[in-house]
Write a protein that holds these residues in place. Structure first.
Motif, PDB file in Angstrom:
ATOM      1  N   ASN A   1       0.868  -1.190   0.000  1.00 37.51           N
ATOM      2  CA  ASN A   1       0.000   0.000   0.000  1.00 37.51           C
ATOM      3  C   ASN A   1       0.896   1.229   0.000  1.00 37.51           C
ATOM      4  O   ASN A   1       2.106   1.123   0.217  1.00 37.51           O
ATOM      5  CB  ASN A   1      -0.964   0.013   1.197  1.00 37.51           C
ATOM      6  N   GLY A   2       0.298   2.385  -0.231  1.00 40.16           N
ATOM      7  CA  GLY A   2       1.085   3.599  -0.375  1.00 40.16           C
ATOM      8  C   GLY A   2       1.884   3.957   0.872  1.00 40.16           C
ATOM      9  O   GLY A   2       3.078   4.262   0.798  1.00 40.16           O
ATOM     10  N   SER A   3       1.238   3.905   2.021  1.00 42.53           N
ATOM     11  CA  SER A   3       1.921   4.266   3.265  1.00 42.53           C
ATOM     12  C   SER A   3       3.153   3.394   3.488  1.00 42.53           C
ATOM     13  O   SER A   3       4.200   3.883   3.923  1.00 42.53           O
ATOM     14  CB  SER A   3       0.974   4.124   4.458  1.00 42.53           C
TER      15      SER A   3
ATOM     16  N   TYR B   1       0.821  15.390   2.500  1.00 41.96           N
ATOM     17  CA  TYR B   1       0.161  14.168   2.970  1.00 41.96           C
ATOM     18  C   TYR B   1       0.909  12.966   2.400  1.00 41.96           C
ATOM     19  O   TYR B   1       1.073  12.861   1.176  1.00 41.96           O
ATOM     20  CB  TYR B   1      -1.302  14.114   2.508  1.00 41.96           C
ATOM     21  N   HIS B   2       1.344  12.061   3.267  1.00 47.05           N
ATOM     22  CA  HIS B   2       2.091  10.899   2.784  1.00 47.05           C
ATOM     23  C   HIS B   2       1.542   9.575   3.302  1.00 47.05           C
ATOM     24  O   HIS B   2       2.195   8.543   3.137  1.00 47.05           O
ATOM     25  CB  HIS B   2       3.573  11.048   3.119  1.00 47.05           C
ATOM     26  N   GLY B   3       0.388   9.594   3.952  1.00 45.64           N
ATOM     27  CA  GLY B   3      -0.205   8.330   4.392  1.00 45.64           C
ATOM     28  C   GLY B   3      -0.480   8.312   5.881  1.00 45.64           C
ATOM     29  O   GLY B   3      -0.270   9.311   6.577  1.00 45.64           O
ATOM     30  N   GLU B   4      -0.960   7.180   6.365  1.00 44.13           N
ATOM     31  CA  GLU B   4      -1.528   7.109   7.715  1.00 44.13           C
ATOM     32  C   GLU B   4      -0.724   6.267   8.707  1.00 44.13           C
ATOM     33  O   GLU B   4      -1.017   6.271   9.893  1.00 44.13           O
ATOM     34  CB  GLU B   4      -2.941   6.539   7.634  1.00 44.13           C
TER      35      GLU B   4
ATOM     36  N   ILE C   1       2.491   8.579  -5.317  1.00 45.04           N
ATOM     37  CA  ILE C   1       1.435   7.607  -5.045  1.00 45.04           C
ATOM     38  C   ILE C   1       0.113   8.060  -5.665  1.00 45.04           C
ATOM     39  O   ILE C   1      -0.606   7.264  -6.270  1.00 45.04           O
ATOM     40  CB  ILE C   1       1.328   7.379  -3.527  1.00 45.04           C
ATOM     41  N   ALA C   2      -0.183   9.350  -5.552  1.00 43.21           N
ATOM     42  CA  ALA C   2      -1.420   9.869  -6.138  1.00 43.21           C
ATOM     43  C   ALA C   2      -1.208  10.391  -7.561  1.00 43.21           C
ATOM     44  O   ALA C   2      -2.061  10.217  -8.419  1.00 43.21           O
ATOM     45  CB  ALA C   2      -2.000  10.977  -5.264  1.00 43.21           C
ATOM     46  N   VAL C   3      -0.067  11.043  -7.812  1.00 39.83           N
ATOM     47  CA  VAL C   3       0.087  11.750  -9.094  1.00 39.83           C
ATOM     48  C   VAL C   3       0.723  10.912 -10.197  1.00 39.83           C
ATOM     49  O   VAL C   3       0.728  11.312 -11.365  1.00 39.83           O
ATOM     50  CB  VAL C   3       0.885  13.078  -8.933  1.00 39.83           C
TER      51      VAL C   3
HETATM   52  C1  LIG Z   1      -2.961   7.925  -0.728  1.00 39.11           C
HETATM   53  C2  LIG Z   1      -1.626   8.507  -0.530  1.00 39.11           C
HETATM   54  C3  LIG Z   1      -0.675   7.887   0.298  1.00 39.11           C
HETATM   55  C4  LIG Z   1      -0.989   6.681   1.130  1.00 39.11           C
HETATM   56  O1  LIG Z   1      -1.334   5.546   0.372  1.00 39.11           O
HETATM   57  P1  LIG Z   1      -2.267   4.432   1.055  1.00 39.11           P
HETATM   58  O2  LIG Z   1      -2.320   3.346   0.047  1.00 39.11           O
HETATM   59  O3  LIG Z   1      -3.599   5.087   1.298  1.00 39.11           O
HETATM   60  O4  LIG Z   1      -1.598   4.023   2.315  1.00 39.11           O
HETATM   61  C5  LIG Z   1       0.582   8.454   0.377  1.00 39.11           C
HETATM   62  N1  LIG Z   1       0.895   9.565  -0.320  1.00 39.11           N
HETATM   63  C6  LIG Z   1       0.021  10.180  -1.132  1.00 39.11           C
HETATM   64  C7  LIG Z   1       0.443  11.381  -1.901  1.00 39.11           C
HETATM   65  C8  LIG Z   1      -1.285   9.682  -1.244  1.00 39.11           C
HETATM   66  O5  LIG Z   1      -2.172  10.328  -1.995  1.00 39.11           O
END
Ligand SMILES: *Cc1c(COP(=O)(O)O)cnc(C)c1O
Length: 428
Positions: A114-116, A147-150, A245-247
């Motif tokens: 996952n992204g985080s 924002y980089h995740g949770e 992750i988003a872009v």
């Molecule tokens: C969504 C997102 C994350 C986190 O990814 P998850 O899969 O939700 O953990 C990290 N960075 C950016 C820029 C995001 O948009």
């Protein structure tokens, strides 16, 4: 079973993400039965145009026939296998293709799910790179409004108070430099220079979201900042982590946002669009130099031992390969140019409305910032509910209405999407 019954069953058991569950006393939760193309369908026979790609992940529509066929092919052969000591062809193909597609100095790939987790890996690797050379650099720098995740490390480099503040006592120490999305580019670079100068020997890496801070109210900035930041990181000897992750995967108009700045980051984190919205999956790409810093006899204790149970998941790799196939065979990046222009043409004039502060767009991401509403009013929620009645699914971020549609959206669907929001802007 209809929507209502399923909703009540759900609410008996499930705590949903990014949700105050009490809101569902008033706002219906919508059970989705199926997805086709840009639409999702509920159990009462309503369909909604998915204008935010189901949280920015979907690229080529729901239940895409080509991706479906590739999953079916793969699942009959191998669904998953441990990725330590073993490998498989979908992973090898995907790694080779990603190395070829991404900026040139990125030659190695590490998989996660996952992204985080991808952010955690980039932070840990950048820290351990220096540790392996006998240096301790426990600090990370990110941008304001980022924002980089949770997960805890990802949250620590984020700057979205709504998600972060409550945990401040238990997070890593990080520094947020001024963001080019909020202040003048030269001021942002000069602030970054000050931060790096002040803590130079303690900083492992700088992490940014190239071009668009999506969760941070879709704030945007120019590629020239990234070009300048790349030089600054080189000068100061710290790593640059690009969180795409988003872009990534075409969202900003180019395959990767960093391309527009003509730079190679030291780490590139990818997730979301990588599986076209099908599976949780992520990758971190990095340089040979970083790879080499961990390459030694096991007894030297310099190994990077990060792992996740589903690392390198075979189905996810097969899906990601299918997504790359579509980019190639359908010339997606070129075809998106017209859609980007159409969105611009339709949304830019909305700036003249008294309740619109700004319309901003970068590629397939378009945000309409509202003004004149009280925060307590939760105007975004009203837009969500009213648009839904018209078959349009949007999920505003506070007073930011935004579109981040799947790339298969048609011109007519774009017109409908913007048209409904325009109508609401005149009455809400
Ligand atoms: C969504 C997102 C994350 C986190 O990814 P998850 O899969 O939700 O953990 C990290 N960075 C950016 C820029 C995001 O948009």
């Amino acid at each position: 079973m209809g929507n209502k019954k399923l909703m009540n069953e759900d609410l008996k058991y499930i705590f949903h993400p990014c949700t105050q569950m009490k809101d569902h006393e008033k706002i219906p939760l919508i059970p989705i039965k199926k997805g086709r193309g840009a639409y999702i369908y509920d159990f009462d026979g309503n369909r909604y145009l998915d204008c935010i790609s189901s949280w920015w992940v979907n690229l080529f529509g729901h239940s895409n026939p080509y991706i479906n066929s590739k999953i079916k092919e793969q699942v009959e052969e191998l669904e998953h296998v441990i990725f330590a000591g073993f490998t498989h062809k979908p992973a090898i193909d995907l790694a080779r293709r990603l190395v070829k597609l991404t900026p040139e100095s990125l030659n190695k790939v590490f998989f996660a799910d996952n992204g985080s987790s991808a952010i955690e890996i980039a932070l840990k690797m950048s820290f351990q790179y220096f540790k392996n050379r006998g240096e301790s650099r426990p600090l990370f720098v990110s941008l304001q409004n980022s924002y980089h995740g949770e997960t805890m490390g990802a949250l620590a480099v984020s700057d979205t108070g709504l998600y972060k503040d409550v945990y401040s006592d238990i997070l890593l120490k990080t520094i947020q430099a001024k963001s080019p999305s909020l202040v003048d580019e030269d001021e942002a670079i000069s602030d970054m220079r000050d931060v790096l100068n002040r803590h130079k020997d303690k900083i492992a890496s700088v992490v940014i979201e190239p071009l668009v801070q999506c969760a941070g109210s879709m704030k945007m900035y120019n590629p020239s900042y990234i070009t300048k930041l790349r030089s600054l990181c080189d000068e100061m000897g710290v790593f640059l982590i690009a969180d795409e992750i988003a872009v990534g995967f075409g969202r900003t108009g180019s395959m990767f946002a960093c391309e527009q700045a003509g730079i190679s980051p030291d780490f590139l984190c990818l997730s979301k669009g990588i599986t076209g919205g099908y599976m949780p999956f992520s990758v971190v790409l990095f340089t040979d130099d970083i790879y080499d810093a961990f390459y030694c006899d096991y007894s030297e204790g310099k190994s990077f031992l990060d792992s996740h149970s589903y690392t390198g998941n075979t189905l996810a790799c097969a899906v990601a390969n299918a997504v790359l196939d579509i980019f190639e065979k359908d010339s997606v990046i070129e075809k998106n140019r017209e859609k980007i222009e159409l969105i611009k043409e339709l949304t830019k004039p909305l700036e003249n409305l008294p309740n619109v502060k700004e319309v901003r767009q970068r590629g397939m991401i378009c945000a309409i910032e509202l003004q004149g509403y009280d925060a307590k009013q939760r105007v975004g929620l009203t837009f969500f509910q009213e648009a839904l009645k018209e078959g349009i699914y949007i999920r505003p971020l506070g007073n930011i209405i935004y579109f981040m549609p799947p790339f298969i959206i048609t011109d007519d669907e774009i017109k409908k999407m913007v048209g409904v929001v325009e109508k609401l802007l005149r009455v809400v």
